[in-house]
Design an enzyme around this catalytic site. Structure first.
Site, mmCIF file in Angstrom:
data_model
loop_
_atom_site.group_PDB
_atom_site.id
_atom_site.type_symbol
_atom_site.label_atom_id
_atom_site.label_comp_id
_atom_site.label_asym_id
_atom_site.label_seq_id
_atom_site.Cartn_x
_atom_site.Cartn_y
_atom_site.Cartn_z
ATOM 1 N N THR A 101 0.817 -1.222 0.000
ATOM 2 C CA THR A 101 0.000 0.000 0.000
ATOM 3 C C THR A 101 0.849 1.270 0.000
ATOM 4 O OG1 THR A 101 -1.678 -1.194 1.260
ATOM 5 C CG2 THR A 101 -1.831 1.213 1.260
ATOM 6 N N ASN A 125 -1.093 6.317 -4.569
ATOM 7 C CA ASN A 125 -0.300 5.104 -4.781
ATOM 8 C C ASN A 125 -0.696 4.348 -6.051
ATOM 9 O OD1 ASN A 125 -2.722 4.213 -3.847
ATOM 10 N ND2 ASN A 125 -1.910 2.930 -2.215
ATOM 11 N N HIS A 128 -5.652 0.638 -7.332
ATOM 12 C CA HIS A 128 -6.530 0.083 -6.296
ATOM 13 C C HIS A 128 -6.924 -1.319 -6.747
ATOM 14 C CE1 HIS A 128 -10.172 -0.384 -3.796
ATOM 15 N NE2 HIS A 128 -10.769 -0.763 -4.915
HETATM 16 N N1 LIG Z 1 -1.137 5.635 6.009
HETATM 17 C C1 LIG Z 1 -1.713 6.093 4.910
HETATM 18 N N2 LIG Z 1 -1.489 7.364 4.517
HETATM 19 C C2 LIG Z 1 -2.072 7.862 3.414
HETATM 20 N N3 LIG Z 1 -2.928 7.179 2.628
HETATM 21 C C3 LIG Z 1 -3.186 5.896 2.971
HETATM 22 C C4 LIG Z 1 -2.593 5.285 4.131
HETATM 23 N N4 LIG Z 1 -3.038 4.003 4.225
HETATM 24 C C5 LIG Z 1 -3.857 3.816 3.169
HETATM 25 N N5 LIG Z 1 -3.960 4.935 2.412
HETATM 26 C C6 LIG Z 1 -4.779 5.120 1.198
HETATM 27 O O1 LIG Z 1 -5.996 4.404 1.368
HETATM 28 C C7 LIG Z 1 -6.139 3.412 0.367
HETATM 29 C C8 LIG Z 1 -6.835 2.219 0.969
HETATM 30 O O2 LIG Z 1 -5.989 1.670 1.953
HETATM 31 P P1 LIG Z 1 -5.977 0.109 2.266
HETATM 32 O O3 LIG Z 1 -5.391 -0.044 3.609
HETATM 33 O O4 LIG Z 1 -7.330 -0.452 2.010
HETATM 34 O O5 LIG Z 1 -4.885 -0.413 1.238
HETATM 35 P P2 LIG Z 1 -4.988 -1.284 -0.065
HETATM 36 O O6 LIG Z 1 -6.011 -2.360 0.098
HETATM 37 O O7 LIG Z 1 -3.586 -1.699 -0.412
HETATM 38 O O8 LIG Z 1 -5.439 -0.201 -1.114
HETATM 39 P P3 LIG Z 1 -6.688 -0.165 -2.088
HETATM 40 O O9 LIG Z 1 -7.925 -0.369 -1.241
HETATM 41 O O10 LIG Z 1 -6.636 1.230 -2.702
HETATM 42 O O11 LIG Z 1 -6.468 -1.251 -3.074
HETATM 43 C C9 LIG Z 1 -4.708 3.147 -0.116
HETATM 44 O O12 LIG Z 1 -4.668 2.640 -1.444
HETATM 45 C C10 LIG Z 1 -4.099 4.531 -0.027
HETATM 46 O O13 LIG Z 1 -4.458 5.326 -1.154
#
Ligand SMILES: Nc1ncnc2c1ncn2[C@@H]1O[C@H](COP(=O)(O)OP(=O)(O)OP(=O)(O)O)[C@@H](O)[C@H]1O
Length: 130
Positions: A101, A125, A128
């Site tokens: 992530t 990032n 998704h």
């Molecule tokens: N600590 C953080 N700081 C800033 N943004 C964050 C942080 N953690 C998560 N995010 C944002 O929130 C989104 C969702 O986080 P999640 O923990 O669900 O990660 P993921 O499952 O890898 O990502 P996604 O749901 O986007 O596929 C991340 O893709 C990122 O854009």
């Protein structure tokens, strides 16, 4: 002969290119190439602007976290490229292709992943998956 038939246990996954990456055509093209190189079937594709409601629903589990407003603003800041993909072990493979992530974790642990190559911050990032 068997190669003409799709594998038996296809998994569906939604793969999305976030707006900051979706506005750069070479990044979009490279990600599409990787999707095909990894033998995903593209079931649906659209380039579309998410509504505020879509973005809030998508990240509902993160409501109240410090980055939530920034994330919703990012997701509604421009068109996304959204794919419904199918492949054996498709969910795991797409997550491997995205990388961790956090962009800096991705750079360290998965240097050739999308988030390493195209991520700009932990929120921006690049991709998704769900
Ligand atoms: N600590 C953080 N700081 C800033 N943004 C964050 C942080 N953690 C998560 N995010 C944002 O929130 C989104 C969702 O986080 P999640 O923990 O669900 O990660 P993921 O499952 O890898 O990502 P996604 O749901 O986007 O596929 C991340 O893709 C990122 O854009």
């Amino acid at each position: 002969m068997s190669s003409f038939f799709p594998p038996k246990s296809l998994e569906l996954t939604m793969a999305l290119i976030k707006p900051h990456a979706a506005k750069v055509p070479p990044i979009v093209q490279q990600i599409k190439n990787e999707i095909l190189n990894n033998k995903f079937f593209i079931i649906r594709y659209s380039r579309r602007l998410l509504s505020l409601e879509d973005a809030q629903a998508m990240y509902k589990e993160h409501e109240g976290k410090p980055f939530y407003d920034r994330l919703v603003n990012l997701m509604t800041s421009g068109p996304t490229e959204t794919f419904i993909l199918a492949r054996e072990n498709g969910i795991k493979r797409w997550r491997e292709m995205m990388g961790p992530t956090r962009t800096f974790d991705a750079m360290f642990h998965a240097p050739f992943s999308f988030r390493s190559l195209y991520g700009m911050s932990n929120t921006k990032n690049a991709t998704h998956g769900s």
